[in-house]
Structure formats: C-alpha cells, structure tokens
Design a protein around this motif. Sequence first.
Motif, PDB file in Angstrom:
ATOM      1  N   LYS A 118       0.857  -1.185   0.000  1.00  0.00           N
ATOM      2  CA  LYS A 118       0.000   0.000   0.000  1.00  0.00           C
ATOM      3  C   LYS A 118       0.890   1.231   0.000  1.00  0.00           C
ATOM      4  O   LYS A 118       1.823   1.333   0.800  1.00  0.00           O
ATOM      5  CB  LYS A 118      -0.900   0.018   1.241  1.00  0.00           C
ATOM      6  CG  LYS A 118      -1.848  -1.172   1.358  1.00  0.00           C
ATOM      7  CD  LYS A 118      -2.999  -1.073   0.390  1.00  0.00           C
ATOM      8  CE  LYS A 118      -4.008  -2.198   0.631  1.00  0.00           C
ATOM      9  NZ  LYS A 118      -5.162  -2.111  -0.300  1.00  0.00           N
ATOM     10  N   TYR A 119       0.590   2.160  -0.897  1.00  0.00           N
ATOM     11  CA  TYR A 119       1.378   3.389  -0.986  1.00  0.00           C
ATOM     12  C   TYR A 119       0.515   4.569  -0.579  1.00  0.00           C
ATOM     13  O   TYR A 119      -0.630   4.712  -1.044  1.00  0.00           O
ATOM     14  CB  TYR A 119       1.912   3.585  -2.403  1.00  0.00           C
ATOM     15  CG  TYR A 119       2.789   4.808  -2.553  1.00  0.00           C
ATOM     16  CD1 TYR A 119       4.111   4.781  -2.157  1.00  0.00           C
ATOM     17  CD2 TYR A 119       2.274   5.983  -3.090  1.00  0.00           C
ATOM     18  CE1 TYR A 119       4.920   5.896  -2.273  1.00  0.00           C
ATOM     19  CE2 TYR A 119       3.070   7.115  -3.221  1.00  0.00           C
ATOM     20  CZ  TYR A 119       4.391   7.060  -2.814  1.00  0.00           C
ATOM     21  OH  TYR A 119       5.186   8.175  -2.934  1.00  0.00           O
ATOM     22  N   HIS A 120       1.060   5.413   0.289  1.00  0.00           N
ATOM     23  CA  HIS A 120       0.335   6.599   0.761  1.00  0.00           C
ATOM     24  C   HIS A 120       0.852   7.815  -0.003  1.00  0.00           C
ATOM     25  O   HIS A 120       2.011   8.215   0.164  1.00  0.00           O
ATOM     26  CB  HIS A 120       0.541   6.776   2.263  1.00  0.00           C
ATOM     27  CG  HIS A 120       0.037   5.620   3.067  1.00  0.00           C
ATOM     28  ND1 HIS A 120      -1.283   5.491   3.435  1.00  0.00           N
ATOM     29  CD2 HIS A 120       0.682   4.509   3.553  1.00  0.00           C
ATOM     30  CE1 HIS A 120      -1.445   4.377   4.130  1.00  0.00           C
ATOM     31  NE2 HIS A 120      -0.263   3.759   4.216  1.00  0.00           N
ATOM     32  N   PRO A 121       0.026   8.406  -0.871  1.00  0.00           N
ATOM     33  CA  PRO A 121       0.495   9.526  -1.701  1.00  0.00           C
ATOM     34  C   PRO A 121       0.725  10.785  -0.880  1.00  0.00           C
ATOM     35  O   PRO A 121       0.054  11.032   0.136  1.00  0.00           O
ATOM     36  CB  PRO A 121      -0.636   9.708  -2.710  1.00  0.00           C
ATOM     37  CG  PRO A 121      -1.854   9.200  -2.013  1.00  0.00           C
ATOM     38  CD  PRO A 121      -1.391   8.085  -1.131  1.00  0.00           C
ATOM     39  N   SER A 122       1.666  11.589  -1.326  1.00  0.00           N
ATOM     40  CA  SER A 122       1.943  12.873  -0.687  1.00  0.00           C
ATOM     41  C   SER A 122       0.953  13.918  -1.176  1.00  0.00           C
ATOM     42  O   SER A 122       0.204  13.702  -2.135  1.00  0.00           O
ATOM     43  CB  SER A 122       3.375  13.308  -1.001  1.00  0.00           C
ATOM     44  OG  SER A 122       3.525  13.531  -2.397  1.00  0.00           O
ATOM     45  N   GLU A 123       0.975  15.077  -0.518  1.00  0.00           N
ATOM     46  CA  GLU A 123       0.073  16.153  -0.923  1.00  0.00           C
ATOM     47  C   GLU A 123       0.425  16.664  -2.314  1.00  0.00           C
ATOM     48  O   GLU A 123      -0.455  17.044  -3.089  1.00  0.00           O
ATOM     49  CB  GLU A 123       0.145  17.299   0.097  1.00  0.00           C
ATOM     50  CG  GLU A 123      -0.442  16.955   1.451  1.00  0.00           C
ATOM     51  CD  GLU A 123      -1.926  16.620   1.367  1.00  0.00           C
ATOM     52  OE1 GLU A 123      -2.621  17.244   0.531  1.00  0.00           O
ATOM     53  OE2 GLU A 123      -2.388  15.738   2.115  1.00  0.00           O
ATOM     54  N   ALA A 124       1.717  16.693  -2.629  1.00  0.00           N
ATOM     55  CA  ALA A 124       2.117  17.139  -3.973  1.00  0.00           C
ATOM     56  C   ALA A 124       1.606  16.183  -5.036  1.00  0.00           C
ATOM     57  O   ALA A 124       1.185  16.600  -6.123  1.00  0.00           O
ATOM     58  CB  ALA A 124       3.636  17.267  -4.044  1.00  0.00           C
ATOM     59  N   LEU A 125       1.629  14.872  -4.740  1.00  0.00           N
ATOM     60  CA  LEU A 125       1.151  13.895  -5.711  1.00  0.00           C
ATOM     61  C   LEU A 125      -0.358  14.002  -5.902  1.00  0.00           C
ATOM     62  O   LEU A 125      -0.865  13.765  -7.008  1.00  0.00           O
ATOM     63  CB  LEU A 125       1.535  12.490  -5.250  1.00  0.00           C
ATOM     64  CG  LEU A 125       1.234  11.335  -6.215  1.00  0.00           C
ATOM     65  CD1 LEU A 125       1.951  11.536  -7.537  1.00  0.00           C
ATOM     66  CD2 LEU A 125       1.603   9.996  -5.592  1.00  0.00           C
ATOM     67  N   LYS A 126      -1.074  14.373  -4.853  1.00  0.00           N
ATOM     68  CA  LYS A 126      -2.529  14.519  -4.970  1.00  0.00           C
ATOM     69  C   LYS A 126      -2.922  15.702  -5.838  1.00  0.00           C
ATOM     70  O   LYS A 126      -4.056  15.763  -6.317  1.00  0.00           O
ATOM     71  CB  LYS A 126      -3.146  14.677  -3.572  1.00  0.00           C
ATOM     72  CG  LYS A 126      -3.033  13.440  -2.700  1.00  0.00           C
ATOM     73  CD  LYS A 126      -3.666  13.686  -1.332  1.00  0.00           C
ATOM     74  CE  LYS A 126      -3.544  12.475  -0.439  1.00  0.00           C
ATOM     75  NZ  LYS A 126      -4.158  12.718   0.898  1.00  0.00           N
ATOM     76  N   HIS A 127      -1.997  16.645  -6.025  1.00  0.00           N
ATOM     77  CA  HIS A 127      -2.293  17.830  -6.831  1.00  0.00           C
ATOM     78  C   HIS A 127      -1.476  17.795  -8.131  1.00  0.00           C
ATOM     79  O   HIS A 127      -0.676  18.673  -8.416  1.00  0.00           O
ATOM     80  CB  HIS A 127      -1.996  19.104  -6.040  1.00  0.00           C
ATOM     81  CG  HIS A 127      -2.869  19.280  -4.833  1.00  0.00           C
ATOM     82  ND1 HIS A 127      -2.594  18.680  -3.624  1.00  0.00           N
ATOM     83  CD2 HIS A 127      -4.032  19.972  -4.661  1.00  0.00           C
ATOM     84  CE1 HIS A 127      -3.538  18.997  -2.752  1.00  0.00           C
ATOM     85  NE2 HIS A 127      -4.425  19.786  -3.356  1.00  0.00           N
ATOM     86  N   ASN A 128      -1.685  16.696  -8.890  1.00  0.00           N
ATOM     87  CA  ASN A 128      -1.059  16.506 -10.202  1.00  0.00           C
ATOM     88  C   ASN A 128       0.472  16.490 -10.131  1.00  0.00           C
ATOM     89  O   ASN A 128       1.159  16.954 -11.045  1.00  0.00           O
ATOM     90  CB  ASN A 128      -1.524  17.573 -11.210  1.00  0.00           C
ATOM     91  CG  ASN A 128      -2.911  17.276 -11.743  1.00  0.00           C
ATOM     92  OD1 ASN A 128      -3.537  16.299 -11.346  1.00  0.00           O
ATOM     93  ND2 ASN A 128      -3.385  18.106 -12.649  1.00  0.00           N
ATOM     94  N   GLY A 129       1.004  15.964  -9.018  1.00  0.00           N
ATOM     95  CA  GLY A 129       2.452  15.820  -8.909  1.00  0.00           C
ATOM     96  C   GLY A 129       2.950  14.615  -9.687  1.00  0.00           C
ATOM     97  O   GLY A 129       2.171  13.762 -10.143  1.00  0.00           O
ATOM     98  N   SER A 130       4.259  14.520  -9.851  1.00  0.00           N
ATOM     99  CA  SER A 130       4.888  13.428 -10.587  1.00  0.00           C
ATOM    100  C   SER A 130       5.504  12.435  -9.615  1.00  0.00           C
ATOM    101  O   SER A 130       5.859  12.773  -8.486  1.00  0.00           O
ATOM    102  CB  SER A 130       5.966  13.965 -11.536  1.00  0.00           C
ATOM    103  OG  SER A 130       5.413  14.869 -12.473  1.00  0.00           O
ATOM    104  N   LEU A 131       5.635  11.195 -10.072  1.00  0.00           N
ATOM    105  CA  LEU A 131       6.270  10.144  -9.293  1.00  0.00           C
ATOM    106  C   LEU A 131       6.952   9.184 -10.267  1.00  0.00           C
ATOM    107  O   LEU A 131       6.339   8.751 -11.254  1.00  0.00           O
ATOM    108  CB  LEU A 131       5.245   9.391  -8.439  1.00  0.00           C
ATOM    109  CG  LEU A 131       5.817   8.390  -7.439  1.00  0.00           C
ATOM    110  CD1 LEU A 131       6.606   9.128  -6.357  1.00  0.00           C
ATOM    111  CD2 LEU A 131       4.714   7.556  -6.804  1.00  0.00           C
ATOM    112  N   PHE A 132       8.226   8.876  -9.983  1.00  0.00           N
ATOM    113  CA  PHE A 132       9.015   8.034 -10.871  1.00  0.00           C
ATOM    114  C   PHE A 132       9.532   6.825 -10.110  1.00  0.00           C
ATOM    115  O   PHE A 132       9.860   6.908  -8.913  1.00  0.00           O
ATOM    116  CB  PHE A 132      10.200   8.811 -11.448  1.00  0.00           C
ATOM    117  CG  PHE A 132       9.806   9.982 -12.299  1.00  0.00           C
ATOM    118  CD1 PHE A 132       9.531   9.814 -13.649  1.00  0.00           C
ATOM    119  CD2 PHE A 132       9.686  11.255 -11.749  1.00  0.00           C
ATOM    120  CE1 PHE A 132       9.159  10.887 -14.430  1.00  0.00           C
ATOM    121  CE2 PHE A 132       9.321  12.330 -12.522  1.00  0.00           C
ATOM    122  CZ  PHE A 132       9.052  12.150 -13.870  1.00  0.00           C
ATOM    123  N   ALA A 133       9.604   5.719 -10.827  1.00  0.00           N
ATOM    124  CA  ALA A 133      10.232   4.514 -10.308  1.00  0.00           C
ATOM    125  C   ALA A 133      11.651   4.451 -10.849  1.00  0.00           C
ATOM    126  O   ALA A 133      11.856   4.398 -12.070  1.00  0.00           O
ATOM    127  CB  ALA A 133       9.439   3.283 -10.732  1.00  0.00           C
TER     128      ALA A 133
END
Length: 593
Positions: A118-133
């Motif tokens: 389970k991954y808990h998204p950050s506030e930046a990710l909730k507002h169209n933020g980016s995330l890379f593997a």
Amino acid sequence: MAPPAAAAVEGGGGGDGDRPPQGIGQMFTGIIRIAVIYYFASKFFSSGGKQPLSGSGSGPAVQISNLFQKSESMDMWFYLSEHDKFNDFANEEALIWHESNIPYAVWKPESTRTLSLKYHPSEALKHNGSLFAHVFFARSGFPVDPNDPEYQPLAAFALKHPVVTYLPKSKANKKKSLLGNSKGTTEDEAVSEGVEEPEADSKDDGPTEYISYWKPNITINLVDDFTKYSKGSIPPNVAPYMNIEPTTGNYYPTVFFNEFWLLRDKLIAINDTVKELDFYLEVAPISMTKWQLFMQIDQSFQIHRSYGSMLEGEADELKRVFVEGNPYLLGITMCVSLLHSVFDFLAFKNDIQFWNKNKSMEGLSAKSVVVSFICQLVIFLYLLDNDTSWMILASSGVGVCIEFWKIGKAMHIEVDRSGSIPKLKFSDRDSYAGNKTKEYDDLAMKYLSYVLFVLVGCSSVYSLMYETHKSWYSWILSSLTSCVYMFGFIMMCPQLFINYKLQSVAHMPWRQMTYKFLNTIIDDLFAFVIKMPMLHRLSVFRDDVIFLIYLYQRWAYPVDKKRVNEFGFGGEDEDEAAAALTSGSSAEDKKTN
C-alpha cells in the motif's frame, strides 16, 4: 557510335544468331542497374556510411554484445521519487523493494519475484504531482551507488519509469434532461449537467485539462537477448530500448516495463480523497519473441487509431477478452465468429442475386422492403450521431444503399419534375398491385402500424421523461433506434400474413433465409457468452420466433407448381421447358445418326 553487337541487334533481322548478343546485353544492363540502385541505397539509408568504426575504416563491422551472461545472478533496487533524477541512496523511505540473486534470463521459480503493498500519496502527488520509479540492477555483490568505493560501471545500470500518467480529463456529460429536471434524475445531477453542457457544446473550450492517474501494476521484464549486433545496424524496433555502455560500446540487459495488460479502467485517479493506493510489483524474464509481439500489437493498435478504424478504448476491450475470458470459450467464439462471417457473406450474396433476378412481386411484401430501408437509415444516422468508427459507418452506409436499391426492384421509382423541386415518385409494380398480394400487405401493415405507433409513442415519452439526451435530434434518433431494436420483428410480420393468406411460400428466397437463420443461431450463442444490452439480447431471440414460424409455414404449405416462383416462372413451365429440351436433343441425335 554503338558497339558492334548493339549495332547488329538494332539493324539486323530476327535471326537466331542475333539472340545471344541481345541476352548478354540485357544481363549486363541489369547488373549495372542493380549496382546503381545499391550505391544510392547505401548512401541514403546506411546509418554508418560516414562514421568510421573502431579500428581501420575499411575493417569489418564492430560487433556489440550483452555485458551480462545468461543465468548470471543480479540484485535489484526499486526506489520511488518525485524527482526525475535520483541519487539519494541513503534514503530508506524511498527504497520500496529490494531483491537479491535473481537469475538473468532463466525460466525458474526464483526468476520471478513479486510484491504487493500500500502506498500513501503525498500532498504534492494529490495535486497533479509526478512520481518516478528508479530501478537499479547490478551483479550480485556489487553496489549501485556511484559514490561507493566498490562501484563498477560495467556491473550496474539504472532505468526510470513514470508511475503516474496524465490523461485528459473526461469531457463534461453532453446529455441533459430536455424537460428540465426530469423525474428520473436527481436535482444535483440536473444542475451539474446544465452547467457543463455549454462548455461541452462549445467548439473552442480552451486548453485540455489533464489529471494524474496511478498505475497499480508495474511489471519489469528482463528480455532474454544475447544477440551480437553490428554497430550502427541495430534493428529499429530494438534500438530505442538498448542501453549502451559508452566506454565499451556493448549493451546492458534490455529491460521492458510491460504495460500491455494494464487497461485504462484499472488506472486510479489521484485527488484529495485518495488516502492509500494499491501497488503490485513484479520482475520476471521475457523471451525476445514475446517482447517483439507485444510491441508489434501496440504499434498495430496505434496505426489503426491514426487511420480512424479503431476508437479509443477498443484496444482495451480486445485485451479484456483475452484477460478475463475463458480460453476454451474464446476459441469457440473465434470459430463461431468465422462461421458467422461466412454465413453473413452468403446471405448477402444470395439476397442480391434474388432481387437482381426477381421478375415478379407476387407474394412478396413491398412495404416490408420500405420499412427495412427506414430501419437501416435510422441505425446509420444513430451511429453517425454517436461518433462511431468510419469502418462501421461505411458498412452501415452500404447496407442503406442496398436497401434503397431493393426498393427500386420492388417498386417503380420515377423523378417527378412537375414542381419547382424534383421529387421521387414511387408506384407499385403490376405484378404486385394486380393480385391479392397488395391487398394482404396493406391489411397487415394497417393493423401492425397501430401497434407500432402505440409502442413507439410510449417508449419515446418514457425516454423523454426519465432519460437524458444531447439534443432533441438525439432524442428522436435514440427513440427510433430503440424501436428498431425492440419492434423490428413487425417489418417481418406482413410477409407471414401474406404467406398465410396465399397458403404458399414458393415465392420466398429460402436460400438467403437459411443463411440468415444459421446466423441467428450463432447470435443466440453470442447472447449467452458476450455482454450486451438486454434489449439487443431479446431482439436475437425475437428473430428465432419469426424464423420458426417461417419454417412451420414451409412445412404446412407444400409447393404448388402452378404458382410462379421468385424468378417469374412456374413449376409447370419448367417441366415443359425440360420436355422440350429433351425432345430437341433426341431429334438432334437422330439427325446425327
């Protein structure tokens, strides 16, 4: 001046001595042409023509190979970061997954590793933020941190893959209640639809808004590729995925982030309400053939979408059949689909042949032909209003043209130029109006039309009061289309009534109807195995009832040779023609003897 051989060919006759020089000349000409074509092709299409290879420029092509060996053990580190570049190897929170001793390109149970979390998204990710593997591979026992003293560039490599994708926000619902706040919709839905409708109808509604979607599944495939490629001659479908080591020129193991089976509806929209996200990770080997197959299929889907022969989402529906369907049922469905296409083609061919050779409308319902044309036209307009692919529109449009052509075979069509605007004038054929067929056809349509009008009216009023539509035009089309699906059997009932009154079925195109009946049986199978609206499913069994009545009439009314068939001939005429042909042939035999 031409060479002697050429001069002999040009000025000489057609003797045998001239042929060998001509063949030799053509052979040399062909060789020269091939050499010229090869020269220009090598100049325009060679990728390494002006780049000297390592060593002498005239030496053999340099071969590049895989830096890792088959079955060699590898370690993997999987980091998640909101930054495009990653070098914070000391951050334990960013390290999501670590695996050791993964055998490379070996199909064993230990070659496949999985992890669910389970991954808990950050506030930046909730507002169209980016995330890379950020995925790092290294030979077992070697570090991946460049700052580590034991780090070796030839033993470790890294890749990056976005975990979040950005897709256009779903357009506002264009449908609304034409009567305001209808009884079937809540007040909130009516308000939201009424606000979004002007934006949806406007041609230029500003820039497209994108929202972020979470990829719940990431599959990392290590491609089993140990091919030795010539430098500068790597296949174009492999080159974009090659990770070349700059000092040696060799390549690291090819890694493929497999999203082939990741369907659009599996993506999760990220917003403020999202607290945690499911995340499934997998690392496994993949063969070169399977990898190329996935890429070719995706490329084929892209080509079809660019040509307009496939709409967005149709590729996912096709994949869903393979993912969620039973393999045995899928095989049966493919065979049945092939039979359906064959029977559909044969029914179409025999329908054209029947109406092309038909000389008499006795016993046939002309009004059923007109009603069939109207139904085909309604379906075509409905498909056109719902942004259907051009291939389906073309097929439906051809069907409309054929139905109109059948009206010309069933009735007289003339252009009336008496008024200011030319009009089409339809009149009954003599073979139709001069007997009881027209009387029975009018009587059947009279009573059936009463039933049809009542059903159409009730269905349309219900749709207007309890359903939403884009416009009044869309409401009319959807109402008519629903009536075509629900009450289409009415256009076949007049023919049943005419057969009953005439006590004959000799005028029916039985070969075409046999193929259609076989198609109906196949449609019955599809009705059980394929998801479809209930109305369409009921319409399939509706056709069964009609064809069973036709079969009963064929059994109840034996063939009467005194009646004319679909070609305008009777059975007695055929017997007389056969007798005349027999007597003529016997007389010819006597003359010969």
